[in-house]
Scaffold this motif. Structure first.
Motif, PDB file in Angstrom:
ATOM      1  N   ARG A  21       0.833  -1.188   0.000  1.00 44.72           N
ATOM      2  CA  ARG A  21       0.000   0.000   0.000  1.00 44.72           C
ATOM      3  C   ARG A  21       0.875   1.248   0.000  1.00 44.72           C
ATOM      4  NH1 ARG A  21      -5.015   0.844   4.222  1.00 44.72           N
ATOM      5  NH2 ARG A  21      -6.058   2.535   3.111  1.00 44.72           N
ATOM      6  N   GLU A  23       2.345   4.918   0.819  1.00 48.59           N
ATOM      7  CA  GLU A  23       2.452   5.658   2.070  1.00 48.59           C
ATOM      8  C   GLU A  23       2.206   7.158   1.881  1.00 48.59           C
ATOM      9  OE1 GLU A  23       2.747   4.645   5.039  1.00 48.59           O
ATOM     10  OE2 GLU A  23       3.727   2.700   5.104  1.00 48.59           O
ATOM     11  N   GLY A  24       1.760   7.542   0.695  1.00 45.72           N
ATOM     12  CA  GLY A  24       1.467   8.951   0.478  1.00 45.72           C
ATOM     13  C   GLY A  24       2.689   9.808   0.239  1.00 45.72           C
ATOM     14  N   GLN A  25       3.763   9.220  -0.297  1.00 49.52           N
ATOM     15  CA  GLN A  25       4.995   9.970  -0.528  1.00 49.52           C
ATOM     16  C   GLN A  25       4.894  10.765  -1.831  1.00 49.52           C
ATOM     17  OE1 GLN A  25       6.698   6.016   0.080  1.00 49.52           O
ATOM     18  NE2 GLN A  25       8.494   7.051   0.957  1.00 49.52           N
ATOM     19  N   TYR A  30       2.317  10.147  -5.053  1.00 51.33           N
ATOM     20  CA  TYR A  30       1.083  10.159  -4.267  1.00 51.33           C
ATOM     21  C   TYR A  30       0.749  11.589  -3.854  1.00 51.33           C
ATOM     22  CZ  TYR A  30       1.727   5.114  -3.939  1.00 51.33           C
ATOM     23  OH  TYR A  30       1.881   3.780  -4.231  1.00 51.33           O
ATOM     24  N   LEU A  34      -4.520  11.847   1.579  1.00 47.24           N
ATOM     25  CA  LEU A  34      -4.955  10.542   2.057  1.00 47.24           C
ATOM     26  C   LEU A  34      -5.569  10.593   3.450  1.00 47.24           C
ATOM     27  CD1 LEU A  34      -1.870   8.517   0.788  1.00 47.24           C
ATOM     28  CD2 LEU A  34      -4.164   8.498  -0.176  1.00 47.24           C
ATOM     29  N   ASN A  35      -5.630  11.771   4.047  1.00 47.86           N
ATOM     30  CA  ASN A  35      -6.306  11.908   5.335  1.00 47.86           C
ATOM     31  C   ASN A  35      -6.787  13.364   5.464  1.00 47.86           C
ATOM     32  OD1 ASN A  35      -4.251  13.579   6.725  1.00 47.86           O
ATOM     33  ND2 ASN A  35      -2.993  11.725   6.600  1.00 47.86           N
ATOM     34  N   GLU A  38      -4.130  16.218   5.496  1.00 46.85           N
ATOM     35  CA  GLU A  38      -3.517  16.510   4.202  1.00 46.85           C
ATOM     36  C   GLU A  38      -4.504  17.248   3.292  1.00 46.85           C
ATOM     37  OE1 GLU A  38      -0.262  15.926   3.170  1.00 46.85           O
ATOM     38  OE2 GLU A  38      -0.083  15.624   5.331  1.00 46.85           O
ATOM     39  N   TYR A 293       5.984   9.969   4.999  1.00 48.41           N
ATOM     40  CA  TYR A 293       4.730   9.227   4.886  1.00 48.41           C
ATOM     41  C   TYR A 293       3.550  10.145   5.233  1.00 48.41           C
ATOM     42  CZ  TYR A 293       8.025   5.306   5.224  1.00 48.41           C
ATOM     43  OH  TYR A 293       9.072   4.435   5.044  1.00 48.41           O
ATOM     44  N   ARG A 294       2.607  10.268   4.312  1.00 43.28           N
ATOM     45  CA  ARG A 294       1.459  11.148   4.515  1.00 43.28           C
ATOM     46  C   ARG A 294       0.138  10.384   4.613  1.00 43.28           C
ATOM     47  NH1 ARG A 294       2.480  16.768   3.052  1.00 43.28           N
ATOM     48  NH2 ARG A 294       4.662  17.034   2.421  1.00 43.28           N
ATOM     49  N   ARG A 295       0.163   9.065   4.470  1.00 45.80           N
ATOM     50  CA  ARG A 295      -1.097   8.325   4.516  1.00 45.80           C
ATOM     51  C   ARG A 295      -1.641   8.250   5.939  1.00 45.80           C
ATOM     52  NH1 ARG A 295      -2.713   2.952   5.206  1.00 45.80           N
ATOM     53  NH2 ARG A 295      -0.558   2.214   5.328  1.00 45.80           N
ATOM     54  N   LEU A 296      -0.824   7.878   6.891  1.00 46.57           N
ATOM     55  CA  LEU A 296      -1.239   7.751   8.282  1.00 46.57           C
ATOM     56  C   LEU A 296      -0.503   8.772   9.130  1.00 46.57           C
ATOM     57  CD1 LEU A 296      -1.129   3.861   8.655  1.00 46.57           C
ATOM     58  CD2 LEU A 296      -3.137   5.288   8.230  1.00 46.57           C
TER      59      LEU A 296
END
Length: 566
Positions: A21, A23-25, A30, A34-35, A38, A293-296
């Motif tokens: 998956r 990580e929103g990099q 990405y 993602l949250n 962001e 990482y920007r997803r979580l």
């Protein structure tokens, strides 16, 4: 026969690889948020919130504030809503943000390196008395933190600060926050190199720059010519070191941090001359911006990237993609034999003295700050520093003026020869004002110090180094509980009668420097707030009775039986 599944491939067919998956990099493409955090930053650069505060909210009041600004973008200007009074810690995790919000704000003033003139200190005091009901805590980020701020007053406060050369810009938020620096930079006799020029250049070039105002999460920096700024637990740190060929410069560290996933920073093995520190700092923060990482949110600090990549890959990416050159290999910095807090009277390189004084857990007020400014000036000083240990230091004091200054500071509750407990206790904001807190900390720290000074008076002279006690109101470790001798993480616990009460989970034997690490978290051991003083007394007496010659508290904890530590 069962039909093939991902876990059970058909005969002769290789199992399908599970797709990792994202990580929103940003650097890997990405770019879609993602949250919610962001999304908020993409919708509007948080730096734009200042204009709305000045032109709309300060005129129309609290009810006019957009929720996205209130609980998000305001942080880039040091503003958080404070906790509504009367909400107990057991309800912290059960209420919605708007139910916890008061109509007043906590405001942080960023003071890079903790550097202040006496004139600036007087301005901070006036703001406290005029706009903050007298509040003005010294934080372990070398900031001043106010409470009870009204949105209507914020533009006036900014004008007063900026006229005096201070700011709240990027004091919080997903941004490069205040830069920690040695409180005695440029005057300490044992300093390898003065980091002040590098701090000032980073602040001049990059703070408020939109290129670095949208990071995955906060970015904490420390720069010091000696090991006095907790460099091991920063996102990036530059520590003074003398290279055998190139002379004084800085050793580069990345990836430190605390909270619920504590990590000690890693040396990149690189020596950086002072005039190159801003460029290297820009390279590292750019790596974080692009590859972080920007997803979580829970994995959005640079420490997770450093852990996954390792220092070799991190350095290679930094050099090849951002600096476009190799860094110079260098030696590790020296480790001081004991923690450095600058409390007491110490000689400067120019023959004058600096005088370090200890409030309890950073709790001071506007009246005290103004009195300190006047006392310092009477002693011939125009410079004051705040420390990463919630202390205050007056610089440049001529020797004949030292005794009178010590007396004046003591009358203000700022002791230059404090008890081990007054000297070593730190505490976060806690339940009084913080919406994340579960327990009270500041008042409890003050009560704890008073009680320990009485109950442990008979062994005070036996402590070669103070046993540090850090109180935190929640798991986020703003008071660095994992690196304290006795770290106390606030939570709701069950007392002996089965009631839910305020208490603490205990961490023992953490430290920095010689004892860099996070110590022992005793399995299931919790202490109620009511039993806290008795517990600390019991553990400290056990240490005094059971230690070997020269053994530090952290060393003793590492080998002590768990039953002795409970």
């Amino acid at each position: 026969m069962a039909s093939p599944t991902r876990e059970t491939p058909a005969p002769g067919r290789a199992p399908r690889a599970r797709q990792k998956r994202g990580e929103g990099q940003w650097a890997l493409g990405y770019r879609e948020p993602l949250n919610p955090n962001e999304r908020s930053k993409k919708d509007d650069n948080p730096l734009n919130a200042r204009a709305r505060i000045e032109n709309i909210y300060a005129h129309r009041g609290f009810d006019s504030i957009d929720p996205g600004d209130l609980r998000g973008r305001f942080r880039w200007f040091g503003l958080y809503t404070q906790r509504k009074p009367g909400i107990d810690g057991g309800r912290t995790a059960t209420l919605e943000p708007e139910e916890l919000d008061d109509r007043y704000f906590m405001l942080r003033v960023r003071l890079d390196g903790g550097m202040l003139t006496t004139q600036q200190l007087a301005v901070l005091a006036e703001i406290s008395q005029t706009h903050a009901r007298g509040t003005a805590d010294i934080t372990d980020r070398q900031n001043i933190q106010y409470h009870w701020i009204q949105i209507e007053d914020v533009p006036t406060i900014w004008q007063k600060l900026e006229n005096a050369g201070m700011t709240t810009l990027e004091a919080c938020g997903d941004s490069p926050r205040v830069i920690l620096g040695s409180p005695v930079a440029g005057i300490a006799e044992d300093e390898v190199i003065d980091g002040t020029p590098a701090i000032e250049e980073i602040k001049r070039r990059f703070i408020g720059d939109p290129r670095y105002s949208n990071l995955p999460r906060k970015f904490k920096t420390a720069i010091s010519g000696q090991a006095d700024v907790a460099h091991e637990i920063h996102d990036i740190a530059f520590v003074g070191v003398d290279h055998p060929e190139h002379g004084p410069g800085f050793d580069l560290w990345v990836g430190g941090g605390l909270s619920t996933n504590p990590m000690i920073g890693r040396r990149l093995g690189a020596w950086v001359p002072r005039d190159e520190v801003p460029d290297v700092w820009e390279g590292v923060i750019s790596v974080f911006r692009d590859y972080g990482y920007r997803r979580l949110r829970a994995r959005a600090r640079i420490k997770f990237l450093v852990k996954d990549w390792g220092v070799e890959k991190f350095r290679e990416v930094l050099e090849s993609e951002y600096l476009k050159r190799k860094l110079v290999d260098g030696p590790a910095p020296g480790v001081p034999p004991a923690p450095i807090d600058h409390v007491g009277v110490h000689k400067q390189v120019d023959g004058r003295f600096y005088v370090g004084a200890a409030p309890i857990a950073g709790r001071v007020n506007g009246e005290t700050l103004l009195a300190v400014a006047k006392a310092a000036e009477r002693a011939g000083s125009e410079r004051v520093r705040l420390t990463p240990q919630q202390k205050l230091v007056v610089l440049d004091v001529p020797e004949p003026e030292v005794p009178a200054l010590e007396t004046e500071l003591a009358e203000l509750g700022l002791h230059t020869r404090p008890s081990p407990w007054r000297r070593s206790v730190m505490a976060c904001t806690g339940l009084e004002f913080c919406k994340l807190a579960i327990v009270e900390t500041k008042a409890r720290a003050q009560a704890l110090v008073a009680e320990l000074e009485t109950r442990l008076a008979d062994i005070q002279g036996d402590l070669d180094t103070p046993v540090s006690v850090h109180l935190n109101g929640c798991p986020n470790s703003c008071a660095r509980i994992q690196t304290a001798d006795i770290g106390l993480k606030g939570q709701i616990v069950t007392d002996g009668e089965g009631r839910q009460v305020e208490g603490f989970q205990v961490h023992l034997g953490g430290g920095l420097g010689l004892d860099a690490g996070f110590g022992r978290k005793l399995r299931g051991h919790k202490v109620t707030a009511a039993d806290l003083t008795a517990y600390v007394e019991r553990v400290v007496r056990a240490y005094i009775d059971g230690r070997e010659s020269g053994e530090r508290f952290a060393q003793w904890v590492a080998r002590a039986e768990e039953s002795v530590l409970q």
